[in-house]
Design an enzyme around this catalytic site. Structure first.
Site, short mmCIF file in Angstrom:
data_model
loop_
_atom_site.label_atom_id
_atom_site.label_comp_id
_atom_site.label_asym_id
_atom_site.label_seq_id
_atom_site.Cartn_x
_atom_site.Cartn_y
_atom_site.Cartn_z
N ARG A 14 16.54 7.53 -31.83
CA ARG A 14 17.01 8.91 -31.63
C ARG A 14 17.28 9.19 -30.15
NH1 ARG A 14 15.90 13.24 -28.56
NH2 ARG A 14 13.68 12.84 -28.77
N ASP A 15 16.24 9.31 -29.35
CA ASP A 15 16.42 9.63 -27.93
C ASP A 15 17.23 8.51 -27.26
OD1 ASP A 15 16.11 10.63 -25.33
OD2 ASP A 15 14.05 11.24 -25.67
N HIS A 206 5.69 12.45 -23.53
CA HIS A 206 7.06 11.94 -23.74
C HIS A 206 7.72 11.89 -22.37
CE1 HIS A 206 10.97 11.96 -26.13
NE2 HIS A 206 11.41 12.32 -24.94
N HIS A 208 10.25 10.48 -19.55
CA HIS A 208 11.43 9.74 -19.11
C HIS A 208 11.09 9.12 -17.75
CE1 HIS A 208 14.45 10.87 -22.23
NE2 HIS A 208 13.49 11.75 -22.50
N CYS A 239 18.94 12.72 -22.29
CA CYS A 239 19.40 13.89 -23.02
C CYS A 239 20.77 14.29 -22.49
CB CYS A 239 18.39 15.03 -22.84
SG CYS A 239 18.98 16.56 -23.58
N ASN A 248 13.82 6.73 -21.46
CA ASN A 248 12.39 6.94 -21.70
C ASN A 248 11.63 5.74 -21.12
OD1 ASN A 248 13.79 8.33 -24.14
ND2 ASN A 248 11.72 9.16 -24.12
P1 HMG Z 1 25.48 26.53 -31.92
O1 HMG Z 1 26.86 26.10 -31.59
O2 HMG Z 1 24.91 27.72 -31.23
O3 HMG Z 1 25.30 26.68 -33.49
O4 HMG Z 1 24.55 25.27 -31.66
P2 HMG Z 1 25.75 27.80 -34.50
O5 HMG Z 1 24.57 28.11 -35.33
O6 HMG Z 1 26.47 28.90 -33.79
O7 HMG Z 1 26.82 27.02 -35.41
C1 HMG Z 1 28.06 26.57 -34.88
C2 HMG Z 1 28.63 25.49 -35.81
O8 HMG Z 1 27.77 24.35 -35.80
C3 HMG Z 1 28.73 25.93 -37.27
O9 HMG Z 1 29.83 25.21 -37.85
C4 HMG Z 1 27.46 25.38 -37.88
O10 HMG Z 1 27.56 25.15 -39.26
C5 HMG Z 1 27.30 24.06 -37.13
P3 HMG Z 1 31.28 25.94 -38.05
O11 HMG Z 1 30.98 27.13 -38.90
O12 HMG Z 1 31.72 26.30 -36.65
O13 HMG Z 1 32.07 24.85 -38.70
N1 HMG Z 1 25.90 23.63 -37.07
C6 HMG Z 1 25.46 22.42 -37.49
N2 HMG Z 1 26.09 21.36 -38.03
C7 HMG Z 1 25.32 20.30 -38.35
N3 HMG Z 1 23.97 20.25 -38.17
C8 HMG Z 1 23.31 21.30 -37.63
C9 HMG Z 1 24.07 22.44 -37.27
N4 HMG Z 1 23.73 23.62 -36.74
C10 HMG Z 1 24.85 24.35 -36.62
N5 HMG Z 1 22.00 21.23 -37.46
C11 HMG Z 1 22.57 23.98 -32.07
C12 HMG Z 1 23.14 25.37 -31.82
C13 HMG Z 1 21.07 24.07 -31.94
C14 HMG Z 1 22.97 23.51 -33.45
C15 HMG Z 1 23.16 23.01 -31.01
O14 HMG Z 1 22.92 23.56 -29.76
C16 HMG Z 1 22.58 21.64 -31.07
O15 HMG Z 1 22.78 20.89 -32.01
N6 HMG Z 1 21.82 21.24 -30.00
C17 HMG Z 1 21.14 19.98 -29.96
C18 HMG Z 1 21.30 19.33 -28.63
C19 HMG Z 1 20.55 18.01 -28.64
O16 HMG Z 1 20.51 17.32 -29.63
N7 HMG Z 1 19.93 17.64 -27.49
C20 HMG Z 1 19.20 16.43 -27.41
C21 HMG Z 1 17.92 16.46 -28.18
S1 HMG Z 1 16.59 17.26 -27.34
C22 HMG Z 1 15.96 16.04 -26.27
O17 HMG Z 1 16.52 14.99 -26.16
C23 HMG Z 1 14.68 16.30 -25.55
C24 HMG Z 1 13.50 15.53 -26.17
O18 HMG Z 1 13.74 14.14 -26.18
C25 HMG Z 1 12.22 15.81 -25.35
C26 HMG Z 1 12.41 15.61 -23.85
O19 HMG Z 1 12.82 14.53 -23.42
O20 HMG Z 1 12.11 16.56 -23.13
C27 HMG Z 1 13.24 15.97 -27.59
MG MG Z 2 13.49 12.81 -24.50
#
Ligand code: HMG
Ligand code: MG
Length: 299
Positions: A14-15, A206, A208, A239, A248
């Site tokens: 995933r990450d 966690h 990095h 990210c 990581n």
């Molecule tokens: P948004 O654009 O505000 O979402 O994104 P929305 O609710 O306004 O929806 C917009 C469109 O997206 C809609 O489709 C929804 O259906 C669709 P449309 O009507 O325009 O066709 N949608 C989705 N489609 C599929 N799956 C979903 C989904 N949700 C909405 N789940 C949202 C808000 C949270 C979805 C977006 O910002 C997002 O996906 N962000 C994730 C970013 C990400 O993955 N970052 C990396 C992971 S975090 C990380 O790595 C840190 C970690 O490792 C810890 C660390 O290191 O600190 C965990």
């Molecule tokens: Mg991470």
């Protein structure tokens, strides 16, 4: 330290893959997960049900989960940002999810398009649905030791979000040094405060490795009593919404550290090193694990 049980949460699929320029096929992702499990990893964060518009690399999450031949007693968890993502995860039988918020407003906004308070609000309905479906929930707090947009982050902000997620029902709180800026003393100070809100055995780290501090910081956390370590094979990771977030800490390096401390992780290091080189070959990138590099030179 030798008598302790340390849980490694392998986040490479995933990450590790969410930030890669090279798109990896579903088949290779499935093979990666299965090989990691065969090497002895029991907790593998396998997919991410975030918006494919935001993170196209994770767009085949359902296919990945369906493709895995699941082994008993292995946790194949998935990252979930909202109800839509959780529904998709439920459809393919995911039994453990990870939700994620942050200790910095700026990062939360960039990463999930909402404030910290809104993100916690969003999780209420996920928690209810998780309980109803017998799904375990892990909680990430990002930017616990620094934020790419706002710089310093108050320890009290980390404690507040950690406490909220824990009280909401997350069984484990994983503290993310998203951009790898933390140092050992700060890690100790942070854990000392978080422990006042979340019991030590429910805290994970966690880290990095942007500033090459991750392993030292893990050792500091182990000394504090933390027993859950997130890591990524070959040090993959990053990210897309955190500028400067490199990989990581490498799982190979963590296993080597634990072996040296006499802590049994159940992971076959030789096997794991082979997987690290194999996936780096597929990605066309250099293996970030120093242990992986050293063991390759020896063989
Ligand atoms: P948004 O654009 O505000 O979402 O994104 P929305 O609710 O306004 O929806 C917009 C469109 O997206 C809609 O489709 C929804 O259906 C669709 P449309 O009507 O325009 O066709 N949608 C989705 N489609 C599929 N799956 C979903 C989904 N949700 C909405 N789940 C949202 C808000 C949270 C979805 C977006 O910002 C997002 O996906 N962000 C994730 C970013 C990400 O993955 N970052 C990396 C992971 S975090 C990380 O790595 C840190 C970690 O490792 C810890 C660390 O290191 O600190 C965990
Ligand atoms: Mg991470």
């Amino acid at each position: 330290m030798a008598t302790r049980n340390v849980k490694i949460v392998e986040v490479g699929p995933r990450d590790g893959l969410q930030n890669e320029a090279t798109m990896i096929s579903t088949e290779i992702k499935v093979e990666l997960i299965e090989r990691l499990v065969n090497a002895g990893l029991r907790n593998v964060e396998s997919a991410s049900f975030v918006s494919p518009r935001w993170v196209p690399q994770m767009g085949d999450a359902s296919a990945v989960m369906r493709g895995i031949t699941q082994q008993p007693d292995i946790v194949y968890s998935a990252l979930v940002p909202n109800l839509k993502g959780f529904e998709a995860a439920l459809e393919v039988g995911v039994k453990e999810i990870a939700i994620f918020s942050a200790a910095s407003e700026a990062f939360c906004q960039k990463n999930t398009n909402c404030s910290i308070a809104e993100s916690l609000n969003r999780f209420e309905s996920i928690m209810q649905m998780a309980q109803a479906n017998d799904v375990k929930v892990r909680g990430y707090v990002s930017t616990v030791l620094g934020c790419p947009y706002q710089g310093d982050v108050d320890v009290s902000a980390v404690v507040d979000v950690s406490k909220h997620l824990y009280q909401m029902g997350c069984y484990e709180i994983s503290l993310g040094d998203t951009i790898g800026v933390g140092t050992a003393y700060k890690v100790k100070q942070l854990i000392e405060q978080v422990e006042k809100a979340v019991p030590m055995h429910n805290i994970g780290v966690h880290f990095h490795d942007s500033y090459a501090q991750a392993l030292t910081n893990i050792y500091a956390a182990l000394e504090m009593g933390v027993n859950v370590i997130d890591s990524s094979v070959a040090g993959l990771g990053g990210c897309p919404y955190a500028k400067g977030a490199s990989g990581n800490v490498a799982t190979e390096d963590v296993v080597y550290l634990l072996n040296g401390l006499g802590i049994e992780s159940g992971v076959d290091l030789q096997e794991l090193v082979g997987i690290g080189h194999w996936i780096c070959d597929k990605l066309g990138k250099t293996n970030q694990s120093r242990v992986g590099q050293a063991m390759l030179q020896k063989s």
